[in-house]
Design a protein around this motif. Sequence first.
Motif, PDB file in Angstrom:
ATOM      1  N   LEU A 147       0.802  -1.230   0.000  1.00  0.00           N
ATOM      2  CA  LEU A 147       0.000   0.000   0.000  1.00  0.00           C
ATOM      3  C   LEU A 147       0.832   1.276   0.000  1.00  0.00           C
ATOM      4  O   LEU A 147       0.261   2.361  -0.006  1.00  0.00           O
ATOM      5  CB  LEU A 147      -0.925  -0.002   1.225  1.00  0.00           C
ATOM      6  CG  LEU A 147      -1.968  -1.123   1.268  1.00  0.00           C
ATOM      7  CD1 LEU A 147      -2.670  -1.137   2.618  1.00  0.00           C
ATOM      8  CD2 LEU A 147      -2.982  -0.956   0.149  1.00  0.00           C
ATOM      9  N   GLY A 148       2.133   1.171   0.011  1.00  0.00           N
ATOM     10  CA  GLY A 148       2.960   2.364  -0.047  1.00  0.00           C
ATOM     11  C   GLY A 148       3.766   2.579   1.220  1.00  0.00           C
ATOM     12  O   GLY A 148       3.420   2.095   2.307  1.00  0.00           O
ATOM     13  N   LEU A 149       4.862   3.331   1.083  1.00  0.00           N
ATOM     14  CA  LEU A 149       5.805   3.541   2.182  1.00  0.00           C
ATOM     15  C   LEU A 149       5.158   4.183   3.392  1.00  0.00           C
ATOM     16  O   LEU A 149       5.393   3.773   4.539  1.00  0.00           O
ATOM     17  CB  LEU A 149       6.979   4.408   1.692  1.00  0.00           C
ATOM     18  CG  LEU A 149       8.015   4.797   2.744  1.00  0.00           C
ATOM     19  CD1 LEU A 149       8.705   3.564   3.304  1.00  0.00           C
ATOM     20  CD2 LEU A 149       9.045   5.767   2.146  1.00  0.00           C
ATOM     21  N   PHE A 150       4.315   5.199   3.173  1.00  0.00           N
ATOM     22  CA  PHE A 150       3.726   5.925   4.298  1.00  0.00           C
ATOM     23  C   PHE A 150       2.791   5.030   5.107  1.00  0.00           C
ATOM     24  O   PHE A 150       2.803   5.052   6.342  1.00  0.00           O
ATOM     25  CB  PHE A 150       2.987   7.167   3.803  1.00  0.00           C
ATOM     26  CG  PHE A 150       2.529   8.076   4.898  1.00  0.00           C
ATOM     27  CD1 PHE A 150       3.429   8.653   5.772  1.00  0.00           C
ATOM     28  CD2 PHE A 150       1.179   8.357   5.070  1.00  0.00           C
ATOM     29  CE1 PHE A 150       3.005   9.490   6.794  1.00  0.00           C
ATOM     30  CE2 PHE A 150       0.744   9.181   6.082  1.00  0.00           C
ATOM     31  CZ  PHE A 150       1.669   9.763   6.946  1.00  0.00           C
ATOM     32  N   VAL A 151       2.000   4.228   4.418  1.00  0.00           N
ATOM     33  CA  VAL A 151       1.123   3.279   5.111  1.00  0.00           C
ATOM     34  C   VAL A 151       1.958   2.281   5.902  1.00  0.00           C
ATOM     35  O   VAL A 151       1.658   1.957   7.060  1.00  0.00           O
ATOM     36  CB  VAL A 151       0.209   2.540   4.125  1.00  0.00           C
ATOM     37  CG1 VAL A 151      -0.686   1.546   4.873  1.00  0.00           C
ATOM     38  CG2 VAL A 151      -0.645   3.517   3.338  1.00  0.00           C
ATOM     39  N   GLY A 152       3.027   1.793   5.282  1.00  0.00           N
ATOM     40  CA  GLY A 152       3.896   0.850   5.962  1.00  0.00           C
ATOM     41  C   GLY A 152       4.517   1.425   7.209  1.00  0.00           C
ATOM     42  O   GLY A 152       4.594   0.755   8.252  1.00  0.00           O
ATOM     43  N   LEU A 153       4.948   2.682   7.135  1.00  0.00           N
ATOM     44  CA  LEU A 153       5.585   3.323   8.280  1.00  0.00           C
ATOM     45  C   LEU A 153       4.600   3.520   9.423  1.00  0.00           C
ATOM     46  O   LEU A 153       4.853   3.104  10.560  1.00  0.00           O
ATOM     47  CB  LEU A 153       6.183   4.667   7.853  1.00  0.00           C
ATOM     48  CG  LEU A 153       6.847   5.496   8.948  1.00  0.00           C
ATOM     49  CD1 LEU A 153       8.055   4.762   9.508  1.00  0.00           C
ATOM     50  CD2 LEU A 153       7.264   6.869   8.405  1.00  0.00           C
TER      51      LEU A 153
ATOM     52  N   TYR B 298      -4.643   8.249   4.171  1.00  0.00           N
ATOM     53  CA  TYR B 298      -5.169   9.593   3.889  1.00  0.00           C
ATOM     54  C   TYR B 298      -4.589  10.217   2.613  1.00  0.00           C
ATOM     55  O   TYR B 298      -5.348  10.770   1.804  1.00  0.00           O
ATOM     56  CB  TYR B 298      -4.914  10.500   5.092  1.00  0.00           C
ATOM     57  CG  TYR B 298      -5.320  11.932   4.861  1.00  0.00           C
ATOM     58  CD1 TYR B 298      -6.659  12.316   4.896  1.00  0.00           C
ATOM     59  CD2 TYR B 298      -4.360  12.909   4.593  1.00  0.00           C
ATOM     60  CE1 TYR B 298      -7.036  13.624   4.677  1.00  0.00           C
ATOM     61  CE2 TYR B 298      -4.732  14.218   4.366  1.00  0.00           C
ATOM     62  CZ  TYR B 298      -6.071  14.581   4.406  1.00  0.00           C
ATOM     63  OH  TYR B 298      -6.425  15.874   4.182  1.00  0.00           O
ATOM     64  N   PRO B 299      -3.266  10.175   2.388  1.00  0.00           N
ATOM     65  CA  PRO B 299      -2.756  10.781   1.143  1.00  0.00           C
ATOM     66  C   PRO B 299      -3.283  10.109  -0.114  1.00  0.00           C
ATOM     67  O   PRO B 299      -3.291  10.719  -1.187  1.00  0.00           O
ATOM     68  CB  PRO B 299      -1.229  10.597   1.270  1.00  0.00           C
ATOM     69  CG  PRO B 299      -0.978  10.430   2.722  1.00  0.00           C
ATOM     70  CD  PRO B 299      -2.169   9.678   3.229  1.00  0.00           C
ATOM     71  N   LEU B 300      -3.730   8.853  -0.017  1.00  0.00           N
ATOM     72  CA  LEU B 300      -4.194   8.117  -1.195  1.00  0.00           C
ATOM     73  C   LEU B 300      -5.664   8.379  -1.511  1.00  0.00           C
ATOM     74  O   LEU B 300      -6.036   8.483  -2.681  1.00  0.00           O
ATOM     75  CB  LEU B 300      -3.986   6.611  -0.990  1.00  0.00           C
ATOM     76  CG  LEU B 300      -2.546   6.124  -0.827  1.00  0.00           C
ATOM     77  CD1 LEU B 300      -2.537   4.623  -0.539  1.00  0.00           C
ATOM     78  CD2 LEU B 300      -1.728   6.433  -2.068  1.00  0.00           C
TER      79      LEU B 300
ATOM     80  N   PHE C   8     -12.868   9.204   2.981  1.00  0.00           N
ATOM     81  CA  PHE C   8     -12.757   7.747   3.028  1.00  0.00           C
ATOM     82  C   PHE C   8     -12.200   7.269   4.360  1.00  0.00           C
ATOM     83  O   PHE C   8     -12.731   6.321   4.959  1.00  0.00           O
ATOM     84  CB  PHE C   8     -11.856   7.264   1.889  1.00  0.00           C
ATOM     85  CG  PHE C   8     -11.661   5.768   1.834  1.00  0.00           C
ATOM     86  CD1 PHE C   8     -12.443   4.991   1.003  1.00  0.00           C
ATOM     87  CD2 PHE C   8     -10.683   5.148   2.607  1.00  0.00           C
ATOM     88  CE1 PHE C   8     -12.266   3.620   0.940  1.00  0.00           C
ATOM     89  CE2 PHE C   8     -10.505   3.776   2.556  1.00  0.00           C
ATOM     90  CZ  PHE C   8     -11.293   3.018   1.712  1.00  0.00           C
ATOM     91  N   VAL C   9     -11.126   7.899   4.832  1.00  0.00           N
ATOM     92  CA  VAL C   9     -10.373   7.320   5.951  1.00  0.00           C
ATOM     93  C   VAL C   9     -11.110   7.417   7.283  1.00  0.00           C
ATOM     94  O   VAL C   9     -10.941   6.539   8.145  1.00  0.00           O
ATOM     95  CB  VAL C   9      -8.980   7.968   6.075  1.00  0.00           C
ATOM     96  CG1 VAL C   9      -8.178   7.773   4.810  1.00  0.00           C
ATOM     97  CG2 VAL C   9      -9.077   9.452   6.420  1.00  0.00           C
ATOM     98  N   ILE C  10     -11.933   8.456   7.494  1.00  0.00           N
ATOM     99  CA  ILE C  10     -12.624   8.586   8.787  1.00  0.00           C
ATOM    100  C   ILE C  10     -13.603   7.433   9.008  1.00  0.00           C
ATOM    101  O   ILE C  10     -13.512   6.727  10.026  1.00  0.00           O
ATOM    102  CB  ILE C  10     -13.309   9.954   8.909  1.00  0.00           C
ATOM    103  CG1 ILE C  10     -12.251  11.061   9.001  1.00  0.00           C
ATOM    104  CG2 ILE C  10     -14.224   9.989  10.134  1.00  0.00           C
ATOM    105  CD1 ILE C  10     -12.831  12.459   9.098  1.00  0.00           C
ATOM    106  N   PRO C  11     -14.551   7.191   8.083  1.00  0.00           N
ATOM    107  CA  PRO C  11     -15.431   6.038   8.304  1.00  0.00           C
ATOM    108  C   PRO C  11     -14.697   4.707   8.248  1.00  0.00           C
ATOM    109  O   PRO C  11     -15.060   3.764   8.950  1.00  0.00           O
ATOM    110  CB  PRO C  11     -16.459   6.151   7.168  1.00  0.00           C
ATOM    111  CG  PRO C  11     -15.814   6.997   6.125  1.00  0.00           C
ATOM    112  CD  PRO C  11     -14.936   7.944   6.867  1.00  0.00           C
ATOM    113  N   PHE C  12     -13.627   4.625   7.443  1.00  0.00           N
ATOM    114  CA  PHE C  12     -12.872   3.386   7.355  1.00  0.00           C
ATOM    115  C   PHE C  12     -12.192   3.060   8.680  1.00  0.00           C
ATOM    116  O   PHE C  12     -12.246   1.917   9.157  1.00  0.00           O
ATOM    117  CB  PHE C  12     -11.829   3.483   6.246  1.00  0.00           C
ATOM    118  CG  PHE C  12     -11.067   2.205   6.012  1.00  0.00           C
ATOM    119  CD1 PHE C  12     -11.667   1.138   5.365  1.00  0.00           C
ATOM    120  CD2 PHE C  12      -9.754   2.079   6.435  1.00  0.00           C
ATOM    121  CE1 PHE C  12     -10.972  -0.040   5.152  1.00  0.00           C
ATOM    122  CE2 PHE C  12      -9.056   0.907   6.224  1.00  0.00           C
ATOM    123  CZ  PHE C  12      -9.660  -0.158   5.576  1.00  0.00           C
ATOM    124  N   ALA C  13     -11.573   4.064   9.294  1.00  0.00           N
ATOM    125  CA  ALA C  13     -10.919   3.849  10.590  1.00  0.00           C
ATOM    126  C   ALA C  13     -11.931   3.440  11.646  1.00  0.00           C
ATOM    127  O   ALA C  13     -11.661   2.570  12.483  1.00  0.00           O
ATOM    128  CB  ALA C  13     -10.181   5.117  11.014  1.00  0.00           C
TER     129      ALA C  13
END
Length: 247
Positions: free
Chosen positions: A57-63, A108-110, A115-120
């Motif tokens: 999913l990308g570096l930022f997600v991984g971090l 969030y950057p993606l 999307f991210v608020i209800p997903f979290a």
Amino acid sequence: MDHHTVAAISITGTCLDVLGTLYLAYDLLGGQHGPLRLLTRAVTYSIVFGIGYGLGLGLFVGLVAGIATGITIALELNRIARGLNHYPLPWEAFFSAIRGVAFGVGLYPLVGRGFVIPFALLITAGQIVAYARGMRPSLDYVANRRPRLTRRQFWATVVRTVGYIVSALLCSAFVHHMEHAWSFAVRVGLVTGIVTGTGATMIPFIEYYADNLPERRLGVFGIALILCGFAMQSFQYWLALLDIRLT
């Protein structure tokens, strides 16, 4: 290259330097009975989950998601390794919220805030329900030299995969301009499932060596972390030296 990526690499390098120094200070931290058992678990699980999420999913997600997942799982498994019962449900709900928020921040950057608020919120609620039904990282806990995935861990991984796919599809409904909603939802679910299954398989191996690594190997591991941290911190200066432009 994006300047946010460069900053994330530098910050990660600084964290590795700190962790490496702690491993070199093994005796000062109380030796075998000090906090390095917990630290070893936190570092190892953060690396395992961070690499998996980062590749998928990308570096930022991984971090972000990798560190949050690694630390919370390490706290839970360290408690079980000490012969204690699992945390009460309110604490497990707190750990679920940390992982849910971290996953949302990473995405969030993606996909943006819509999307991210209800997903979290959805994945946090799902994890709490799983805890209430006995599905937790310490499920079928054992410390062993051989990796292992039990039947219950396998089905827990399948349920988690489906849950993330469904959650991502539901949240896509809040972002009407989101392209390729189905493919993104499947990607999030499959990456989460693969990383979860891999982590569950590696738990016995990691738990065994967290409690049985000799002091010299901990020192070598600390030096390796410091060298990796130094390399990652110098990355930004190599970009400047080679005249690589940032966006």
